[in-house]
Write an enzyme that holds these catalytic residues in place. Structure first.
Site, PDB file in Angstrom:
ATOM      1  N   LYS A   1       0.863  -1.198   0.000  1.00  0.00           N
ATOM      2  CA  LYS A   1       0.000   0.000   0.000  1.00  0.00           C
ATOM      3  C   LYS A   1       0.894   1.240   0.000  1.00  0.00           C
ATOM      4  CE  LYS A   1      -3.829   2.002   2.716  1.00  0.00           C
ATOM      5  NZ  LYS A   1      -4.672   1.848   3.909  1.00  0.00           N
TER       6      LYS A   1
ATOM      7  N   SER B   1      -9.698   1.962   2.799  1.00  0.00           N
ATOM      8  CA  SER B   1      -8.784   2.683   1.931  1.00  0.00           C
ATOM      9  C   SER B   1      -7.800   1.779   1.180  1.00  0.00           C
ATOM     10  CB  SER B   1      -8.014   3.710   2.757  1.00  0.00           C
ATOM     11  OG  SER B   1      -7.205   3.074   3.722  1.00  0.00           O
TER      12      SER B   1
ATOM     13  N   SER C   1     -10.015  -0.392   6.973  1.00  0.00           N
ATOM     14  CA  SER C   1      -9.428  -0.271   5.635  1.00  0.00           C
ATOM     15  C   SER C   1      -8.726  -1.507   5.082  1.00  0.00           C
ATOM     16  CB  SER C   1      -8.429   0.881   5.612  1.00  0.00           C
ATOM     17  OG  SER C   1      -9.134   2.064   5.402  1.00  0.00           O
TER      18      SER C   1
HETATM   19  N1  GLN Z   1     -13.140   4.321   6.054  1.00  0.00           N
HETATM   20  C1  GLN Z   1     -12.576   4.753   7.306  1.00  0.00           C
HETATM   21  C2  GLN Z   1     -12.174   6.206   7.229  1.00  0.00           C
HETATM   22  O1  GLN Z   1     -12.324   6.792   6.212  1.00  0.00           O
HETATM   23  C3  GLN Z   1     -11.423   3.879   7.671  1.00  0.00           C
HETATM   24  C4  GLN Z   1     -10.205   4.206   6.948  1.00  0.00           C
HETATM   25  C5  GLN Z   1      -9.051   3.351   7.362  1.00  0.00           C
HETATM   26  O2  GLN Z   1      -9.217   2.334   8.016  1.00  0.00           O
HETATM   27  N2  GLN Z   1      -7.865   3.808   7.004  1.00  0.00           N
HETATM   28  O3  GLN Z   1     -11.741   6.763   8.208  1.00  0.00           O
END
Ligand code: GLN
Length: 492
Positions: free
Chosen positions: A78, A158, A182
């Protein structure tokens, strides 16, 4: 293609050690696949030349009988992990040209294990999002979509690019990060396995920070055994991260017994949401029957503060983000847009460097931390966080693991939710509580909805019981018999 389609890490390792193929051949096959799959936009940066050089070194090591645990295994990272000499963007214009002079601890461990990095994968900007649509480099596209569908579907976020790369055979495994879901939500949307370890299991050193008290790195793979293999080579105490925990690391692979006999599964009442799709609920019911069939015990449990987890997450995470992202000022490193004064330089740089979702989080975060509102919002959210933790602690006196769906719904079309942040945030309803409590949780592909899109089961474990989770997940992997029948419509 036949060499790598559906290939797992453990199969590839066997093939390499038995000299059925070389690491160079393996890497080259992935390079071709990645080039043919550009439509999915799963990688932001490629690392092909260096990957082929590394593969040659791996082949030499294998020939000499000196193979390390992941020798010659091509994986994807990532683009939130700093990788020495490889551009690291966090999918933001702010870091568009940032080439780190150092390696994150997790990626260093993976390099030490002999794995090979094919490139850096797409994500929501600074890991903020649930659909990969906030990326400065455009969204990654889910290789799954309903048949005869014209629209493209989101892979979740994400860590969407990592999930797509695994699902579309563009790497053997990938690493993601999980702050509120994410790893697990995109894993669920793309029909793969994703594990968020206990907070403190993996070092956060060298990972671009979003919300430091929640961020954790973890593996995203095609099956449960691979998750164990990858995880083992990522974790461990790191003096450079004060929140990293000095705890013995079990060999996770040895815990995979596909046996849930006499284990107690907590089914939280509060996770039966109105928002969940009927398909999600039906599959959950089916899962409960599989527990009984496997000799496990069902325990009805209550986690009463669950409904406050998401609202308090969206105070704590933005608060920490607003503080973490204050370093991007155009002075020390990253994007810079000149201005007539220092203040104007800050404004121009941050106005141009950050996208809308990141700006929204910075505004919310700054607001809840401001003198007048700190007690009303931030402190209150921290208190709720303790209550959420206490809920889990109480429940874990009676059960071994908690069983839930991973998400309330399957993947949705691109643009369907981007203008409605609240409905986007709802994606994390079932994943956020484990982050708030720092607990390990795994998502595995469990079935499909009526459109043929993947759905996931989530198992939340006791602190540091990744081994238990992997064993349970391995049982379900066997009984769910999830079939990867997607068409390769994206090939060029
Ligand atoms: N979707 C969640 C957010 O936007 C989690 C994102 C994540 O786990 N990095 O905060």
């Amino acid at each position: 293609m036949s060499l790598i389609k559906g290939l797992t890490i453990s199969q590839a390792r066997k093939g390499l050690l038995e000299k059925k193929f070389s690491a160079k051949e393996l890497v080259e096959s992935f390079v071709i696949e990645i080039k043919n799959s550009k439509k999915l936009n799963s990688y932001i940066s490629f690392n092909f030349d260096s990957a082929i050089e590394k593969a040659k070194e791996s082949d030499e090591k294998i020939a000499k009988g000196n193979a390390r645990p992941l020798e010659g295994i091509p994986i994807a990272i990532k683009d939130l992990f700093c990788t020495k000499g490889i551009r690291t963007t966090a999918a933001s214009n702010m870091l568009n040209n940032f080439i780190p002079p150092y390696e994150s601890t997790v990626t260093q461990k993976l390099l030490n294990s002999g794995s090979i990095f094919l490139g850096k994968t797409n994500l929501d900007e600074f890991a903020m999002g649930s659909s990969n649509e906030t990326s400065f480099f455009g969204p990654s596209i889910n290789p799954w979509k309903p048949s005869n569908e014209k629209l493209d579907y989101v892979p979740g976020g994400s860590s969407g690019g990592s999930a797509v790369a695994v699902s579309a055979n563009l790497c053997l495994g990938a690493v993601g990060t999980d702050t509120g879901g994410s790893i697990r939500q995109p894993a669920s949307f793309c029909g793969i396995v994703g594990l968020k370890p206990t907070y403190g299991r993996c070092s956060r050193w060298g990972i671009v920070a979003f919300a430091s008290s929640l961020d954790q790195a973890g593996p995203m793979t095609r099956n449960v055994e691979d998750a164990a293999l990858l995880l083992y080579n990522m974790v461990g105490y790191d003096p450079k991260d004060s929140t990293s925990v000095n705890k013995e690391v079990p060999n996770f692979k040895d815990s995979i017994r596909r046996n849930i006999k006499n284990l107690k599964f907590g089914i939280p009442r509060e996770y039966n949401l109105d928002e969940s799709s009927p398909d999600v609920k039906n599959l959950w019911e089916k899962g409960i029957n599989w527990i009984k069939q496997g000799g496990g015990e069902i325990v009805d449990i209550s986690l009463p503060h669950t409904k406050y987890a998401l609202p308090s997450y969206y105070i704590i995470a933005p608060a920490e983000a607003s503080s973490n992202l204050s370093r991007y000022d155009g002075v020390r490193y990253g994007h810079r847009v000149e201005g007539g004064s220092l203040e104007e330089l800050y404004q121009n740089t941050r106005g141009d460097g950050f996208g809308n979702e990141v700006k929204r989080r910075i505004l919310i975060g700054t607001y809840v931390l401001s003198a007048g509102y700190y007690d009303a919002y931030y402190i209150k959210a921290q208190k709720i966080r303790s209550l959420i933790y206490n809920d889990f602690e109480n429940v874990f006196k009676d059960v071994d693991v908690i069983f839930t769906p991973t998400t309330p719904n399957s993947a949705f079309p691109i643009n369907a939710k981007i203008d409605d942040p609240i409905s986007m945030y709802m994606n994390d309803l079932l994943t956020v509580p484990a982050n708030m409590a720092g607990l390990p949780a795994i998502s595995i592909p469990s079935g499909k909805d009526n459109k043929g899109l993947p759905l996931g089961f989530q198992f939340i474990g006791k602190p540091f019981d990744e081994s238990g989770l992997l064993n349970i997940a391995s049982y379900f992997e066997e009984v769910c018999e999830f079939e990867d029948d997607k068409e390769e419509w994206w090939k060029q």
